[in-house]
Design a protein around this motif. Structure first.
Motif, PDB file in Angstrom:
ATOM      1  N   THR A 129       0.294  -1.104  -0.100  1.00  0.00           N
ATOM      2  CA  THR A 129       0.304  -0.364  -0.161  1.00  0.00           C
ATOM      3  C   THR A 129       1.128   1.349  -0.024  1.00  0.00           C
ATOM      4  O   THR A 129       1.817   1.148   0.373  1.00  0.00           O
ATOM      5  N   GLY A 130       0.613   2.380  -0.544  1.00  0.00           N
ATOM      6  CA  GLY A 130       1.248   3.793  -0.518  1.00  0.00           C
ATOM      7  C   GLY A 130       1.901   3.465  -2.337  1.00  0.00           C
ATOM      8  O   GLY A 130       1.639   3.132  -2.804  1.00  0.00           O
ATOM      9  N   SER A 131       2.352   4.534  -2.317  1.00  0.00           N
ATOM     10  CA  SER A 131       3.604   5.215  -3.434  1.00  0.00           C
ATOM     11  C   SER A 131       4.723   5.764  -2.853  1.00  0.00           C
ATOM     12  O   SER A 131       4.466   6.934  -1.736  1.00  0.00           O
ATOM     13  N   LEU A 132       5.457   5.257  -4.108  1.00  0.00           N
ATOM     14  CA  LEU A 132       6.468   6.508  -3.680  1.00  0.00           C
ATOM     15  C   LEU A 132       5.803   7.836  -3.503  1.00  0.00           C
ATOM     16  O   LEU A 132       6.597   8.602  -3.337  1.00  0.00           O
ATOM     17  N   ALA A 133       5.580   8.227  -4.672  1.00  0.00           N
ATOM     18  CA  ALA A 133       5.058   9.804  -4.881  1.00  0.00           C
ATOM     19  C   ALA A 133       4.932  10.409  -3.352  1.00  0.00           C
ATOM     20  O   ALA A 133       5.428  11.862  -2.399  1.00  0.00           O
ATOM     21  N   SER A 134       3.781   8.939  -2.635  1.00  0.00           N
ATOM     22  CA  SER A 134       3.446  10.103  -1.366  1.00  0.00           C
ATOM     23  C   SER A 134       4.669   9.651  -0.501  1.00  0.00           C
ATOM     24  O   SER A 134       4.705   9.702   0.646  1.00  0.00           O
ATOM     25  N   LEU A 135       5.736   9.347  -1.160  1.00  0.00           N
ATOM     26  CA  LEU A 135       6.849   8.902   0.032  1.00  0.00           C
ATOM     27  C   LEU A 135       6.851   7.900   1.122  1.00  0.00           C
ATOM     28  O   LEU A 135       7.420   8.270   2.346  1.00  0.00           O
ATOM     29  N   GLU A 148       8.595  -1.376   5.993  1.00  0.00           N
ATOM     30  CA  GLU A 148       8.344  -0.443   4.974  1.00  0.00           C
ATOM     31  C   GLU A 148       9.504   0.384   4.188  1.00  0.00           C
ATOM     32  O   GLU A 148      10.436   0.885   4.315  1.00  0.00           O
ATOM     33  N   VAL A 149       8.661   1.326   3.374  1.00  0.00           N
ATOM     34  CA  VAL A 149       9.653   3.052   2.638  1.00  0.00           C
ATOM     35  C   VAL A 149       9.279   3.664   2.186  1.00  0.00           C
ATOM     36  O   VAL A 149       8.648   4.266   2.771  1.00  0.00           O
ATOM     37  N   THR A 150      10.981   4.473   2.873  1.00  0.00           N
ATOM     38  CA  THR A 150      10.211   5.732   2.802  1.00  0.00           C
ATOM     39  C   THR A 150      11.864   6.841   1.818  1.00  0.00           C
ATOM     40  O   THR A 150      12.566   5.369   1.470  1.00  0.00           O
ATOM     41  N   HIS A 151      11.215   7.831   0.768  1.00  0.00           N
ATOM     42  CA  HIS A 151      11.584   7.807  -0.037  1.00  0.00           C
ATOM     43  C   HIS A 151      12.161   9.268   0.270  1.00  0.00           C
ATOM     44  O   HIS A 151      12.061   9.763   0.858  1.00  0.00           O
ATOM     45  N   SER A 152      13.907   8.996  -0.125  1.00  0.00           N
ATOM     46  CA  SER A 152      14.665  10.336   0.093  1.00  0.00           C
ATOM     47  C   SER A 152      15.149  10.844  -1.042  1.00  0.00           C
ATOM     48  O   SER A 152      15.711   9.959  -2.115  1.00  0.00           O
ATOM     49  N   TYR A 153      15.161  12.325  -1.428  1.00  0.00           N
ATOM     50  CA  TYR A 153      15.202  13.055  -2.386  1.00  0.00           C
ATOM     51  C   TYR A 153      16.727  13.645  -2.405  1.00  0.00           C
ATOM     52  O   TYR A 153      17.566  14.308  -2.886  1.00  0.00           O
ATOM     53  N   ILE A 183       9.037  -3.210  -8.476  1.00  0.00           N
ATOM     54  CA  ILE A 183       7.886  -3.318  -9.114  1.00  0.00           C
ATOM     55  C   ILE A 183       7.096  -1.904  -9.102  1.00  0.00           C
ATOM     56  O   ILE A 183       6.170  -0.917  -9.863  1.00  0.00           O
ATOM     57  N   ILE A 184       6.469  -1.333  -8.047  1.00  0.00           N
ATOM     58  CA  ILE A 184       6.479  -0.340  -7.556  1.00  0.00           C
ATOM     59  C   ILE A 184       6.703   1.461  -8.242  1.00  0.00           C
ATOM     60  O   ILE A 184       5.836   1.863  -8.907  1.00  0.00           O
ATOM     61  N   HIS A 185       8.117   0.979  -8.345  1.00  0.00           N
ATOM     62  CA  HIS A 185       8.433   2.174  -8.891  1.00  0.00           C
ATOM     63  C   HIS A 185       8.387   2.029 -10.404  1.00  0.00           C
ATOM     64  O   HIS A 185       7.998   3.165 -10.621  1.00  0.00           O
ATOM     65  N   GLU A 186       8.663   1.323 -11.049  1.00  0.00           N
ATOM     66  CA  GLU A 186       7.745   0.584 -12.439  1.00  0.00           C
ATOM     67  C   GLU A 186       6.691   0.799 -12.554  1.00  0.00           C
ATOM     68  O   GLU A 186       6.485   1.802 -13.575  1.00  0.00           O
ATOM     69  N   ASN A 187       5.148   0.398 -12.163  1.00  0.00           N
ATOM     70  CA  ASN A 187       4.294   1.010 -11.880  1.00  0.00           C
ATOM     71  C   ASN A 187       4.490   2.399 -11.861  1.00  0.00           C
ATOM     72  O   ASN A 187       3.366   2.665 -12.771  1.00  0.00           O
TER      73      ASN A 187
END
Length: 190
Positions: A129-135, A148-153, A183-187
């Motif tokens: 659940t979630g998306s990389l765009a929502s971090l 759990e995944v968190t995104h960092s710029y 996979i979620i990143h590619e989607n």
């Protein structure tokens, strides 16, 4: 995580008895190639994922530090609003699981993961659940969060580079979790 049961999809060599923090660095190497490097907290490389970005057959190969194939991710070619990927053992056609978008036009890219089994039922085995765009991305088995995944710029996302932090709970297959992140990143970027 509520259970002490080992969750292995790719293999038990990727399950450790403690919470594992991973750093995933993604770099677009050219117009047709994307590369992911996966590190532990001490900077040791654990996995690498290569594959084309804009080609007809989306395929990503995950390798261990020795360069041996661990899993191959292939997007199933179908005209559908539900993107579907299959995770295969090494570079074989032995399917470990299939990953399908839960809904078509959601802001969040929820994924349903079905393990390959002759006794397949309608319920998914894991849900992302979630998306990389929502971090924020969470991987669940039932009601338990297993990663759990968190995104960092901070690594230079404006130059075709991105960095992700993953927390994988004890006895959970971290190669499987990294494959789900890819996979979620590619989607999200399709």
């Amino acid at each position: 995580m509520a259970s002490d049961e080992m969750i292995k999809v790719v293999g038990d060599r990727f399950c450790v008895p403690y919470t594992m923090e991973l750093l995933v660095k993604r770099k677009i190497q050219s117009f047709s190639n994307s590369h992911y490097d996966v590190f532990d907290t001490t900077g040791n490389i654990l996995l690498q994922v290569n594959g084309g970005i804009w080609n007809l057959q989306k395929k990503r190969v995950m390798k261990d530090p020795a360069g041996l194939p661990v899993v191959t991710l292939r997007e199933k070619q179908a005209i559908s609003w539900k993107q579907e990927w299959q995770m295969h053992e090494g570079e074989s056609r032995h399917c470990l699981c299939s990953v399908k978008r839960s809904g078509g036009f959601n802001i969040k890219s929820n994924l349903d993961v079905h393990l390959a089994s002759p006794y397949k039922d309608a319920a998914c085995d894991f849900r992302v659940t979630g998306s990389l765009a929502s971090l924020s991305v969470k991987v669940r088995r039932g009601n338990s969060i297993i990663a759990e995944v968190t995104h960092s710029y901070t690594w230079g996302s404006y130059k075709g580079k991105e960095c992700f932090k993953i927390k994988v709970y004890p006895e959970v297959d971290y190669a499987f979790i990294v494959a789900l992140l890819v996979i979620i990143h590619e989607n999200d970027n399709a």
